[in-house]
Write a protein that holds these residues in place. Structure first.
Motif, short mmCIF file in Angstrom:
data_model
loop_
_atom_site.label_atom_id
_atom_site.label_comp_id
_atom_site.label_asym_id
_atom_site.label_seq_id
_atom_site.Cartn_x
_atom_site.Cartn_y
_atom_site.Cartn_z
N SER A 69 0.81 -1.22 0.00
CA SER A 69 0.00 0.00 0.00
C SER A 69 0.85 1.27 0.00
CB SER A 69 -0.95 0.01 1.20
OG SER A 69 -0.20 -0.04 2.40
N SER A 126 -1.68 -4.43 -3.35
CA SER A 126 -2.58 -3.97 -2.31
C SER A 126 -3.71 -3.18 -2.96
CB SER A 126 -1.82 -3.09 -1.33
OG SER A 126 -2.71 -2.42 -0.48
N GLU A 127 -4.83 -3.10 -2.27
CA GLU A 127 -5.94 -2.30 -2.78
C GLU A 127 -5.58 -0.82 -2.86
OE1 GLU A 127 -9.34 -2.98 -0.33
OE2 GLU A 127 -9.50 -5.08 -0.90
N ASN A 128 -4.63 -0.39 -2.06
CA ASN A 128 -4.24 1.02 -2.02
C ASN A 128 -3.01 1.32 -2.86
OD1 ASN A 128 -6.36 1.51 -0.23
ND2 ASN A 128 -5.09 0.95 1.52
#
Length: 186
Positions: A69, A126-128
């Protein structure tokens, strides 16, 4: 006909549509539309119902790349610069760990892949994570494959990539297949 003193002067609105149309054309012609960044990938075929499509892969044949992230790149657990990813990928793919690759130029390191056809690159994000960083990683991986395929084309066919015919390109892609997994690996 007499005009009253209280009436306001009127504007001829007949040409307003023409003016609006010309403004629309002007903005359409002068506006630039930014191109989307992306990449071409052939998605795997769907697994038929009732079939087990899982595959056991030897751990040494998996190059694990993680983008966290904070947009830090980790390759096999070590923080790495994106600029170094191409070289790491080339060494991993061209290793010739089991000695069966006749065209590989690797040094047969025990912890790296057996053969380019067995090598899998596992990319987790990561989603971020930043999309631009993800694209940069994909570009570096593509460059590594392109350079290995280019060397193969020169050594086997004696030609540059732009002079190869369709069957030669297929052979090169089979020698160094682009196997990228974005699924969670265990």
């Amino acid at each position: 006909m007499r005009h009253s003193q209280k009436s306001a002067p009127q504007v001829n609105a007949g040409s307003m549509a023409d003016i609006a149309f010309l403004l629309l054309i002007f903005f359409l012609v002068t506006t630039t539309i930014s191109a989307d960044k992306g990449f071409n990938r052939k998605l795997p075929s769907h697994c038929p119902p009732g079939t087990d499509c899982t595959l056991e892969i030897n751990e040494r044949n998996i190059l694990r790349i993680v983008l966290n992230s904070k947009n830090e790149l980790m390759v096999d657990g070590d923080i790495t610069k994106i600029e170094d990813l191409k070289a790491i990928t080339k060494v991993f793919l061209d290793n010739n760990g089991n000695g069966s690759c006749t065209y590989c130029n690797g040094t047969s390191i025990v912890s790296l892949s057996d053969h380019p056809k067995d090598a899998v690159i596992s990319l987790s994000t990561s989603e971020n994570s930043n999309y631009a960083t993800f694209i940069a990683i994909q570009d570096e991986l593509s460059k590594a494959y392109y350079e290995l395929r280019e060397v193969y084309g020169y050594s086997v066919f004696g030609k540059s990539p732009d002079k190869l015919n369709a069957s030669e390109i297929i052979e090169i892609k089979q020698a160094y297949p682009f196997i990228l997994s974005e699924a969670d690996t265990k």
